[in-house]
Motif scaffolding. Structure first.
Motif, short mmCIF file in Angstrom:
data_model
loop_
_atom_site.label_atom_id
_atom_site.label_comp_id
_atom_site.label_asym_id
_atom_site.label_seq_id
_atom_site.Cartn_x
_atom_site.Cartn_y
_atom_site.Cartn_z
N VAL A 70 -25.90 -3.95 -14.63
CA VAL A 70 -25.65 -2.69 -15.32
C VAL A 70 -24.60 -1.89 -14.57
O VAL A 70 -23.71 -1.27 -15.16
N GLU A 71 -24.67 -1.88 -13.24
CA GLU A 71 -23.74 -1.11 -12.43
C GLU A 71 -22.30 -1.57 -12.62
O GLU A 71 -21.36 -0.79 -12.48
N ASP A 72 -22.11 -2.85 -12.93
CA ASP A 72 -20.77 -3.35 -13.17
C ASP A 72 -20.14 -2.67 -14.39
O ASP A 72 -18.94 -2.41 -14.42
N LEU A 73 -20.95 -2.40 -15.39
CA LEU A 73 -20.43 -1.82 -16.62
C LEU A 73 -20.14 -0.33 -16.49
O LEU A 73 -19.27 0.20 -17.19
N THR A 74 -20.83 0.36 -15.62
CA THR A 74 -20.59 1.79 -15.48
C THR A 74 -19.30 2.09 -14.74
O THR A 74 -18.86 3.24 -14.70
N SER A 75 -18.69 1.09 -14.16
CA SER A 75 -17.46 1.31 -13.40
C SER A 75 -16.21 0.86 -14.14
O SER A 75 -15.11 0.89 -13.58
N VAL A 76 -16.34 0.43 -15.41
CA VAL A 76 -15.18 -0.05 -16.15
C VAL A 76 -14.77 0.97 -17.21
O VAL A 76 -15.55 1.82 -17.64
N SER A 77 -13.51 0.85 -17.64
CA SER A 77 -12.97 1.76 -18.66
C SER A 77 -13.11 1.20 -20.07
O SER A 77 -13.09 1.96 -21.04
N ASN A 78 -13.19 -0.13 -20.18
CA ASN A 78 -13.33 -0.79 -21.48
C ASN A 78 -14.08 -2.10 -21.29
O ASN A 78 -14.01 -2.72 -20.23
N VAL A 79 -14.76 -2.52 -22.34
CA VAL A 79 -15.43 -3.82 -22.35
C VAL A 79 -14.95 -4.59 -23.57
O VAL A 79 -14.94 -4.06 -24.69
N ILE A 80 -14.53 -5.83 -23.35
CA ILE A 80 -14.16 -6.74 -24.44
C ILE A 80 -15.18 -7.87 -24.46
O ILE A 80 -15.36 -8.56 -23.45
N VAL A 81 -15.86 -8.05 -25.58
CA VAL A 81 -16.83 -9.13 -25.73
C VAL A 81 -16.23 -10.17 -26.67
O VAL A 81 -15.76 -9.83 -27.77
N VAL A 82 -16.23 -11.41 -26.25
CA VAL A 82 -15.63 -12.48 -27.03
C VAL A 82 -16.65 -13.05 -28.02
O VAL A 82 -17.71 -13.55 -27.62
N SER A 83 -16.38 -12.93 -29.29
CA SER A 83 -17.07 -13.62 -30.39
C SER A 83 -18.47 -13.14 -30.73
O SER A 83 -18.83 -13.06 -31.90
N SER A 84 -19.30 -12.85 -29.76
CA SER A 84 -20.72 -12.62 -30.01
C SER A 84 -21.02 -11.15 -30.29
O SER A 84 -21.02 -10.31 -29.38
N TRP A 85 -21.35 -10.83 -31.55
CA TRP A 85 -21.65 -9.43 -31.89
C TRP A 85 -22.99 -9.00 -31.29
O TRP A 85 -23.19 -7.83 -30.95
N LYS A 86 -23.91 -9.95 -31.13
CA LYS A 86 -25.20 -9.62 -30.52
C LYS A 86 -25.02 -9.22 -29.06
O LYS A 86 -25.67 -8.27 -28.57
N THR A 87 -24.15 -9.92 -28.35
CA THR A 87 -23.87 -9.55 -26.97
C THR A 87 -23.18 -8.19 -26.91
O THR A 87 -23.48 -7.36 -26.04
N ALA A 88 -22.26 -7.93 -27.83
CA ALA A 88 -21.59 -6.63 -27.86
C ALA A 88 -22.60 -5.50 -28.04
O ALA A 88 -22.50 -4.46 -27.40
N LEU A 89 -23.59 -5.71 -28.91
CA LEU A 89 -24.62 -4.69 -29.11
C LEU A 89 -25.44 -4.49 -27.84
O LEU A 89 -25.75 -3.35 -27.46
N LYS A 90 -25.82 -5.58 -27.19
CA LYS A 90 -26.61 -5.47 -25.96
C LYS A 90 -25.83 -4.70 -24.89
O LYS A 90 -26.38 -3.86 -24.17
N VAL A 91 -24.54 -5.00 -24.79
CA VAL A 91 -23.71 -4.29 -23.81
C VAL A 91 -23.66 -2.80 -24.15
O VAL A 91 -23.79 -1.94 -23.27
N SER A 92 -23.48 -2.49 -25.42
CA SER A 92 -23.41 -1.08 -25.83
C SER A 92 -24.71 -0.34 -25.50
O SER A 92 -24.69 0.81 -25.05
N LYS A 93 -25.84 -1.00 -25.71
CA LYS A 93 -27.14 -0.36 -25.45
C LYS A 93 -27.38 -0.12 -23.95
O LYS A 93 -28.21 0.71 -23.59
N LEU A 94 -26.64 -0.85 -23.12
CA LEU A 94 -26.77 -0.63 -21.68
C LEU A 94 -26.06 0.65 -21.24
O LEU A 94 -26.15 1.06 -20.08
N GLY A 95 -25.33 1.26 -22.18
CA GLY A 95 -24.71 2.55 -21.89
C GLY A 95 -23.57 2.52 -20.92
O GLY A 95 -23.56 3.27 -19.94
N PRO A 96 -22.54 1.67 -21.14
CA PRO A 96 -21.43 1.63 -20.19
C PRO A 96 -20.59 2.91 -20.20
O PRO A 96 -19.82 3.16 -19.27
N GLY A 97 -20.70 3.72 -21.24
CA GLY A 97 -19.94 4.97 -21.30
C GLY A 97 -18.47 4.76 -21.56
O GLY A 97 -17.64 5.59 -21.17
N CYS A 98 -18.10 3.66 -22.20
CA CYS A 98 -16.71 3.38 -22.49
C CYS A 98 -16.64 2.58 -23.79
O CYS A 98 -17.66 2.07 -24.28
N PRO A 99 -15.46 2.44 -24.36
CA PRO A 99 -15.33 1.66 -25.60
C PRO A 99 -15.72 0.20 -25.40
O PRO A 99 -15.44 -0.40 -24.36
#
Length: 358
Positions: A70-99
């Motif tokens: 989780v800490e890895d995501l809070t330090s990034v400005s953007n997240v790109i998820v390849v292909s998997s919409w389910k993974t993109a949702l999981k990442v979003s729910k972790l609250g990275p605070g970025c697009p």
């Protein structure tokens, strides 16, 4: 100031790195080329399902997907998820605070029709590898969802240095760039029909014959070259009359190979109105009704008599693609991490799928 970008690939079967870009094709090559082009503006962190080690090169830092915290995501400005919409949702729910962007190179399966509402609620943008794919995804989701996410398109990049040169062309040489599931059997049948009245034609295929023609006699004039490196594939394109892609069933959603052929001045004979063919192959004469063999034969004959001048579709060059992604990945103010590991505690891991769940 550079921004940190996490690229999460839960569907890759084996690791890939910028240092070995020449060995990669398809989506993996597109990701690495983008990272290289944006290296002065972005610091890339890659999390790959097929990786077991940690390494770093000029493209960025590479880690196994199951090491993502989780800490890895809070330090990034953007997240790109390849292909998997389910993974993109999981990442979003972790609250990275970025697009969070979902980068799609192929259409979603029918069982994913309701993903539109969920992605829209999470504010996740879908970035498709072609305009035709973006239109397909929009139509696919429109009837089954109350809300739709933002849907845009950025093509996979064609290297800026790919240009026509003085390589002699063999007007009897046609080239099918591989992938049996992309209509090779249909292309073989149509080539055999053409060759009955044009016996000097040859079709070279970037595949192993035992993978695509295991129980039948190979048609006369067909030569299987096996798997080719990207460099070898481009060299064959340069010396061929055309890329022979007359199949009418498989819709190319990215069409990078077709764009690369045009970049080196090689025409592509492709089916009109199918997938991304018409948006990539803008020089007239390349898209025809390939089920009309007389039209296919006439186009081959025209090109053998008078080789055409071919242009690359605008927006496909690496510099243009990188600029389009840079506009999306504009550095944003990232909030201070709200969850940190206390001294001696085990960092919380992000619960992401390990396989190609989409």
């Amino acid at each position: 100031m550079t921004s940190a970008v996490a690229v999460i690939d839960p569907v890759c079967l084996s690791p890939y790195e910028f240092a070995y870009l020449d060995e990669e094709t398809g989506t993996e090559a597109a990701i690495l080329r983008l990272a290289g082009a944006l290296s002065n503006d972005c610091r890339f962190q890659f999390y790959q399902a097929g990786r077991t080690d940690v390494t770093r090169d000029a493209g960025g830092l590479y880690r196994p997907l199951d090491m993502l915290k989780v800490e890895d995501l809070t330090s990034v400005s953007n997240v790109i998820v390849v292909s998997s919409w389910k993974t993109a949702l999981k990442v979003s729910k972790l609250g990275p605070g970025c697009p969070v962007f979902l980068w799609m190179h192929s259409p979603p399966g029918r069982h994913n029709r309701r993903m539109g509402d969920a992605l829209a609620a999470a504010g996740i943008e879908i970035v498709c590898a072609s305009e035709s794919l973006a239109k397909h995804v929009h139509a696919f989701l429109a009837d089954a969802n109350d809300k739709l996410p933002a849907i845009s398109s950025i093509p996979d990049p064609v290297a800026d240095e790919l240009k026509p040169d003085t390589t002699p062309r063999d007007i009897d040489r046609l080239f099918f760039p591989g992938a049996p599931h992309k209509g090779l059997s249909e292309a073989l049948v149509k080539f055999a029909a053409l060759r009955r009245t044009r016996p000097t034609l040859r079709l070279e295929v970037a595949e192993h014959d035992n993978l695509v023609w295991p129980e039948n006699t190979v048609p006369d004039g067909v030569h299987f070259l096996g798997k080719l490196s990207d460099k070898a594939r481009i060299e064959i394109m340069r010396s061929s009359l055309c890329v022979f892609h007359p199949q009418s069933r498989f819709a190319e959603t990215s069409g990078l190979t077709l764009a690369e052929a045009n970049a080196v001045g090689t025409p592509v004979l492709a089916h009109a109105g199918l997938g991304s063919n018409d948006e990539i192959l803008l020089t007239p004469g390349q898209c025809v009704d390939t089920n009309d063999l007389s039209a296919v034969g006439a186009r081959i004959d025209d090109w053998r008599r008078d080789f055409p001048a071919i242009a690359t579709a605008p927006g496909h060059r690496l510099s243009e693609v990188a600029a389009a992604w840079k506009r999306k990945l504009t550095p944003q103010i990232v909030a201070e991490p709200t969850r940190t590991a206390t001294s001696g505690a085990t960092p919380e891991r992000a619960a992401l799928p390990n396989g190609p769940s989409r």
